[in-house]
Enzyme design. Structure first.
Site, PDB file in Angstrom:
ATOM      1  N   GLY A  59       0.855  -1.185   0.000  1.00  0.00           N
ATOM      2  CA  GLY A  59       0.000   0.000   0.000  1.00  0.00           C
ATOM      3  C   GLY A  59       0.882   1.222   0.000  1.00  0.00           C
ATOM      4  O   GLY A  59       1.980   1.190  -0.540  1.00  0.00           O
ATOM      5  N   CYS A  86       5.020  -6.017   2.397  1.00  0.00           N
ATOM      6  CA  CYS A  86       5.347  -4.592   2.296  1.00  0.00           C
ATOM      7  C   CYS A  86       4.563  -3.783   3.326  1.00  0.00           C
ATOM      8  O   CYS A  86       4.771  -3.942   4.519  1.00  0.00           O
ATOM      9  CB  CYS A  86       5.124  -4.105   0.871  1.00  0.00           C
ATOM     10  SG  CYS A  86       5.820  -2.476   0.600  1.00  0.00           S
ATOM     11  N   TYR A  87       3.611  -2.950   2.889  1.00  0.00           N
ATOM     12  CA  TYR A  87       2.824  -2.181   3.850  1.00  0.00           C
ATOM     13  C   TYR A  87       2.105  -3.122   4.832  1.00  0.00           C
ATOM     14  O   TYR A  87       2.046  -2.860   6.033  1.00  0.00           O
ATOM     15  CB  TYR A  87       1.807  -1.325   3.084  1.00  0.00           C
ATOM     16  CG  TYR A  87       0.933  -0.459   3.950  1.00  0.00           C
ATOM     17  CD1 TYR A  87       1.376   0.785   4.377  1.00  0.00           C
ATOM     18  CD2 TYR A  87      -0.340  -0.881   4.342  1.00  0.00           C
ATOM     19  CE1 TYR A  87       0.564   1.593   5.173  1.00  0.00           C
ATOM     20  CE2 TYR A  87      -1.153  -0.083   5.126  1.00  0.00           C
ATOM     21  CZ  TYR A  87      -0.696   1.147   5.542  1.00  0.00           C
ATOM     22  OH  TYR A  87      -1.492   1.940   6.323  1.00  0.00           O
ATOM     23  N   HIS A 174       8.256  -7.412  -2.328  1.00  0.00           N
ATOM     24  CA  HIS A 174       7.054  -7.823  -3.068  1.00  0.00           C
ATOM     25  C   HIS A 174       7.283  -9.181  -3.729  1.00  0.00           C
ATOM     26  O   HIS A 174       7.757  -9.249  -4.854  1.00  0.00           O
ATOM     27  CB  HIS A 174       6.722  -6.789  -4.153  1.00  0.00           C
ATOM     28  CG  HIS A 174       6.144  -5.526  -3.604  1.00  0.00           C
ATOM     29  ND1 HIS A 174       4.814  -5.391  -3.307  1.00  0.00           N
ATOM     30  CD2 HIS A 174       6.723  -4.347  -3.288  1.00  0.00           C
ATOM     31  CE1 HIS A 174       4.583  -4.189  -2.825  1.00  0.00           C
ATOM     32  NE2 HIS A 174       5.734  -3.526  -2.803  1.00  0.00           N
ATOM     33  N   GLU A 176       5.175 -11.007  -5.060  1.00  0.00           N
ATOM     34  CA  GLU A 176       4.230 -11.232  -6.169  1.00  0.00           C
ATOM     35  C   GLU A 176       4.733 -10.703  -7.509  1.00  0.00           C
ATOM     36  O   GLU A 176       4.181 -11.041  -8.541  1.00  0.00           O
ATOM     37  CB  GLU A 176       2.871 -10.598  -5.837  1.00  0.00           C
ATOM     38  CG  GLU A 176       2.815  -9.077  -5.872  1.00  0.00           C
ATOM     39  CD  GLU A 176       3.311  -8.410  -4.593  1.00  0.00           C
ATOM     40  OE1 GLU A 176       3.990  -9.088  -3.789  1.00  0.00           O
ATOM     41  OE2 GLU A 176       3.053  -7.207  -4.411  1.00  0.00           O
ATOM     42  N   ASP A 232     -13.929 -12.881 -23.221  1.00  0.00           N
ATOM     43  CA  ASP A 232     -14.854 -13.008 -22.093  1.00  0.00           C
ATOM     44  C   ASP A 232     -16.231 -13.478 -22.535  1.00  0.00           C
ATOM     45  O   ASP A 232     -16.814 -14.386 -21.935  1.00  0.00           O
ATOM     46  CB  ASP A 232     -14.981 -11.666 -21.343  1.00  0.00           C
ATOM     47  CG  ASP A 232     -13.623 -11.083 -20.999  1.00  0.00           C
ATOM     48  OD1 ASP A 232     -12.627 -11.828 -21.082  1.00  0.00           O
ATOM     49  OD2 ASP A 232     -13.564  -9.895 -20.660  1.00  0.00           O
ATOM     50  N   LYS A 380      -8.365 -13.087 -16.002  1.00  0.00           N
ATOM     51  CA  LYS A 380      -8.301 -13.333 -17.441  1.00  0.00           C
ATOM     52  C   LYS A 380      -7.551 -14.622 -17.810  1.00  0.00           C
ATOM     53  O   LYS A 380      -8.018 -15.382 -18.659  1.00  0.00           O
ATOM     54  CB  LYS A 380      -7.602 -12.143 -18.102  1.00  0.00           C
ATOM     55  CG  LYS A 380      -7.756 -12.092 -19.594  1.00  0.00           C
ATOM     56  CD  LYS A 380      -9.040 -11.400 -19.920  1.00  0.00           C
ATOM     57  CE  LYS A 380      -9.169 -11.029 -21.362  1.00  0.00           C
ATOM     58  NZ  LYS A 380     -10.319 -10.123 -21.543  1.00  0.00           N
TER      59      LYS A 380
END
Ligand code: XMP
Length: 525
Positions: A59, A86-87, A174, A176, A232, A380
């Site tokens: 964040g 992180c945050y 991070h 990710e 989609d 997606k």
């Protein structure tokens, strides 16, 4: 698969950074179902969702900043395995009695982290020294009591900590993002080793579960769906068809602004592979009639959006009559809403506002149908995977983004049939060459834009010409919110340019757009 079924989620708490969605995706890549929630969620609300684990996202840079997103500390008393990132790591440190130092110094980008000892369960199996991606101002100066420091960097003594008994862990970096060398391993260690969660979330389960659920929801009623040619709508329609067969009718509006081969792809390949009953509306003349003389981009978008709705409503009325005559009313409409769409339109305060373009090509708002949205909890890449399992051709499930208003917003100036033909030919060449060069995975998309009101002098064949330029706009992006221009190999650019100027007589110049987003958008309009 959503919280109202048996599937219990890993809750990813969003503190307002765009990383939360990425974390949720990485969790699913690890085979575990995840759900995003805003940081304003209370401990009671968390408990009600019966999460199997919690991950606190990144964040803003400081927990001390004015208006820094707060988090209910009671959540830490629920006894749920938790990972702070992180945050989220700092929020955790602060709530659990550690110390967060307001350093005012920023550590940003690739950083070398040193793992302490064997790294505990969280960092176990990763190298003693590794490259991680940092982006923070404050630092955890002291781990909470009972917590082991698991890693440090030159400027951050507590870069990761953990308490195996409580099953609480945190990392300053991070994991990710792909720039963190062993990021996915860290996430998987937390999920599988620390929290003991099996990797059992697969797209095959999603299909089975959705098919059962759709059958129950629909009963014997009739359903309609609007196909756009995009991923989609193609996947949601095929999924509903798998559940209820010919109780479903799909409608495809050909507005004349499609690319070469797209209509055939839907009418032939898609229908053959899925068996969906399809009605195509041939609306090219109507659309072009209304677009005649219009050059303003917003006006074009409005016309295309309005005409799309009119065309759809016309077929829908016929279908409603037909269904009534058969004694089974149309009650449902399929929508290819994805998880990011759900999160972005009201995922709570602090949720990153990722995409907010005018969604032309949408359906009427006052339709008298209930919605079936079988992709509502999916990202997606998961949708593409499900599409593949449903047998939809790769050309459709692997398709790059293409705007609803189609080539209408890629002709700068008035949209006419001739200009569309010119652009369609140039676009087909660019797409074919990018595919042939194996570059489809490198780029997010590559709009080809016709500057229809510009002419310049050229020499083609044995004479001077006064033709139009086209612009190639290859971009790389994660989510279309920001993008960079893709550094395509010169020989590929040269081939595209040669072919377009040789094969498309109206075009005598090919240019390359080398602007990032921001400041420019991806589409020219
Ligand atoms: P911009 O031009 O805003 O585009 O940078 C961001 C992404 O959105 C796509 N785009 C649209 N997609 N309906 C859509 O479904 C639209 O009206 C629309 N306008 C832009 C664009 O292709 C890019 O991927």
């Amino acid at each position: 698969m959503s919280t109202d079924t048996a599937q219990r989620p890993v809750l990813v708490v969003d503190f307002g950074a765009q990383y939360a969605q990425l974390i949720a995706r990485r969790v699913r890549e690890a085979g575990v179902f995840s759900e995003l929630v805003p940081h304003t969620i209370t401990a009671d609300e968390v408990a009600a969702k019966r999460p199997v684990a919690i991950i606190l996202s990144g964040g803003p840079s400081s927990v001390y900043a004015e208006g820094a997103p707060a988090f209910d500390p009671q959540v830490f008393s629920l006894g749920i395995p938790t990972l702070g990132i992180c945050y989220g790591f700092q929020v955790m440190a602060q709530a659990l009695g550690g110390e967060v130092a307001h350093t005012g110094q920023r550590e940003y980008g690739a950083t070398d982290a040193t793992v302490a000892g064997d790294g505990g369960v969280l960092l176990g199996g990763t190298p003693a020294s590794q490259n991680v991606w940092m982006s923070h101002g404050d630092s955890v100066a002291k781990a909470p009591e009972g917590y082991e420091v698991l890693a440090s960097t030159a400027s951050t003594p507590v870069a990761a900590f953990g308490n195996a008994e409580a099953c609480f862990y945190g990392v300053q970096w991070h994991p990710e993002v792909k720039h963190s060398d062993h990021g996915q391993r860290v996430i998987e260690n937390f999920l599988h080793q620390a929290a003991g969660l099996p990797a059992d979330w697969t797209s095959g389960n999603v299909i089975e579960e959705q098919v059962a659920r759709i059958r129950e929801q629909v009963g014997s009623a009739r359903v309609i769906s609007a196909l756009s040619g995009g991923v989609d709508s193609a996947v949601s329609t095929a999924l509903v068809h798998r559940a209820i067969g010919d109780q479903l009718t799909a409608v495809f509006v050909d507005h004349g602004l499609l690319r070469q081969g797209e209509r055939e792809q839907v009418e032939k390949d898609y229908v053959e592979s899925t068996g969906v009953r399809l009605i195509t509306v041939d609306a090219e003349d109507t659309f072009l009639g209304h677009l005649a003389g219009v050059t303003d981009p917003e006006a074009k978008r409005k016309i295309i959006g309005r005409e799309f709705i009119r065309a759809f409503e016309k077929v829908q009325r016929d279908l409603v009559e037909e269904a009534k005559a058969e004694g089974e009313p149309i009650k449902f409409l399929v929508q290819g809403t994805l998880y990011p769409d759900v999160v972005e339109s009201g995922g709570g305060s602090g949720t990153a506002n990722i995409k907010s373009h005018h969604n032309v090509g949408g359906l009427p708002e006052d339709l008298d149908f209930s919605l079936i949205e079988p992709l509502r909890t999916l990202f997606k890449d998961e949708v593409r995977q499900i599409g593949r399992e449903l047998g939809i051709p790769e050309a459709i499930v692997g398709r790059q983004p293409f705007p609803g208003p189609g080539l209408g917003i890629r002709i700068i100036g008035e949209v006419t049939k001739d200009r569309l033909e010119t652009l369609r030919a140039a676009d087909a060449i660019a797409r074919a060459e990018l595919t042939a060069a194996g570059l489809d995975q490198e780029i997010w998309q590559c709009p080809v834009v016709l500057l229809a009101d510009v002419r310049s002098v050229g020499v083609q064949g044995d004479g001077r010409t006064y033709g139009h330029p086209v612009v190639l706009r290859p971009v790389s992006s994660e989510d279309a919110m920001t993008a960079d221009w893709t550094r395509l190999p010169y020989d590929v650019l040269a081939k595209i340019s040669n072919r377009i100027t040789n094969e498309v007589s109206e075009v005598n110049r090919v240019t390359l757009d080398v602007t990032s987003k921001p400041p420019a958008t991806i589409e020219w309009e």
